[in-house]
Design an enzyme around this catalytic site. Structure first.
Site, mmCIF file in Angstrom:
data_model
loop_
_atom_site.group_PDB
_atom_site.id
_atom_site.type_symbol
_atom_site.label_atom_id
_atom_site.label_comp_id
_atom_site.label_asym_id
_atom_site.label_seq_id
_atom_site.Cartn_x
_atom_site.Cartn_y
_atom_site.Cartn_z
ATOM 1 N N GLU A 37 -3.404 7.634 -4.084
ATOM 2 C CA GLU A 37 -3.382 6.353 -3.371
ATOM 3 C C GLU A 37 -3.168 5.210 -4.363
ATOM 4 O OE1 GLU A 37 -7.048 4.547 -1.854
ATOM 5 O OE2 GLU A 37 -6.128 4.536 0.136
ATOM 6 N N TYR B 113 0.851 -1.184 0.000
ATOM 7 C CA TYR B 113 0.000 0.000 0.000
ATOM 8 C C TYR B 113 0.885 1.232 0.000
ATOM 9 C CZ TYR B 113 -3.307 3.556 1.554
ATOM 10 O OH TYR B 113 -4.078 4.695 1.643
#
Ligand code: ADP
Ligand code: MG
Length: 393
Positions: free
Chosen positions: A204, A116
């Site tokens: 993101e 992530y």
């Protein structure tokens, strides 16, 4: 402002962030052409909506998965036909879901491990923060809650920019070595450059992946931009997809008004965010529920007030309107004239309560009185709120 994954990936590429090859399509006729740009072999079909959790989402006709792996391009074409025009419900869309109006075909990558990576503004330190974790592909909120030690953060001093030691620190914490470390370092720096240059609010990448060959790729991309900086990025404004936005919010933004839809039945026309909050509180206090609030700001023109009133009247959930204006810079008479003209144009079948106070209030009240408009005036906020709640009950 938000953009789609396929648009985010194009920006990633421009800044040197590696992504798998892909092509988008908005009609079944475009599927063939889009797929012809990709090599034969395993292909992902990805619904393009402004919401995450697509992989685990379900379409309203029961078809499962807004992101699908297909062994061949032939299969991908068939799956795309099931997604396009269908409505996808994910944990982020709410129960009504979102209609898929674009699908994205992209090469299915071989995944060694999912990570992530995100860059956003940390309001507490007023600095960009890079957030990264070895626990990618899953809900980051869950990781943050269950295993906060697996979330790594790097705060960037905006005056110095992202320092090399900070990138190395992050790479070490994520456990990258060798060629992966080199590639990941390049990717993080490129992504930061993009975040900075485009005035992004958030970038993101979930998941960021490594492949058996040592490549590091962004497999997903969610990017939002700071609306206040859009004026200096016309190329980004061009990416705006109005299909993904509430038509009333679009109309409001055209007139520089802030419109927020809520789920009650009393429309609120106010000036200033603080007054908007207290107006909603007081409506709630007297047992009503706001349908929206429309903030005309500090110095609205008559045209803006007319536009605001039309937007409110166009919402079928609205059963009554409360105008609550405290004129400081705002001239109460401008509001009054706007209301009168808007009603002349579009009519008014709903109860309307108006509370005006402050700058030029006497002239404002006179304008309303002379107009012959059927409205109820409120002397104080409490009085006005009680009256509108009663009228819509
Ligand atoms: P969302 O976050 O909206 O569910 P993603 O783009 O993250 O959508 O896709 C969901 C999952 O599908 C990813 O976590 C990844 O495992 C897989 N996936 C997505 N794109 C690819 C790709 N190009 N190659 C291989 N797997 C992919
Ligand atoms: Mg994702």
């Amino acid at each position: 402002m938000n953009i789609h994954e396929y648009q985010a990936k194009a920006l990633f590429e421009k800044y040197g962030v590696p992504v798998p090859k892909g092509a988008a399509a908005t009609t079944p006729e475009e599927f063939t052409n889009a797929l012809s740009q990709l090599p034969e072999g395993p292909t992902m079909v990805k619904s393009q909506i402004h919401a995450g959790g697509r992989g685990k989402g379900t379409f309203t006709d029961g078809f499962k998965g807004g992101v699908k792996f297909c062994k061949t391009k032939h299969d991908a074409k068939e799956i795309a036909g099931k997604m396009l025009g269908n409505t996808l419900v994910t944990i982020q869309t709410g129960p009504v879901g979102r209609k898929v109006q674009t699908v994205y075909f992209t090469v299915a990558s071989e995944i060694k491990k999912e990570y992530y990576l995100a860059i956003l503004l940390d309001r507490a330190t007023s600095r960009p923060v890079i957030v990264a974790s070895t626990e990618g592909g899953v809900e980051i909120e869950k990781v943050a809650h269950d295993t906060p030690e697996k979330i790594h953060k790097v705060f960037v001093d905006p005056a110095y920019g992202l320092a090399d030691f900070q990138v190395r620190d992050l790479i070490f914490k994520l456990g990258f070595t060798g060629v992966e470390a080199k590639n990941a370092g390049k990717l993080i720096r490129s992504l930061y450059n993009m975040y900075w240059d485009t005035d992004a609010a958030m970038v993101e990448v979930n998941p960021l992946i490594t492949t058996p060959a040592g490549d590091v790729l962004a497999l997903d991309g969610k990017v939002s931009f700071d609306d206040n900086a859009l004026f200096r990025h016309p190329e980004i404004v061009a990416l705006r997809d109005l299909n993904e936005e509430d038509p009333k919010e679009i109309a409001a933004s055209k007139y520089s008004l802030s419109y927020i839809a809520l789920d009650g039945n009393i429309a609120c026309l106010v000036n200033g965010a603080g007054l908007a909050m207290s107006t909603m509180d007081i409506i709630k206090h007297f047992g009503g529920t706001p349908a929206n609030f429309l903030d005309v700001g500090g110095g609205a023109s008559k045209e803006q007030v007319i536009a605001a009133f039309k937007i409110i009247l166009g919402d079928p959930n609205v059963k009554g309107i409360l105008v609550n204006i405290f004129g400081g810079i705002m001239d109460c008479n401008v509001i009054a004239q706007g209301i009168v003209e808007a009603v002349k144009e579009v009519g008014l079948k709903l109860p309307l309560v108006v509370r005006l106070e402050g700058n030029n209030v006497v002239a404002g009240k006179a304008t309303l009185n002379q107009s012959g408009l059927k409205l109820v005036s409120g002397d104080t906020m409490a009085d006005a709120a009680q009256k509108i709640v009663k009228l819509v009950a």
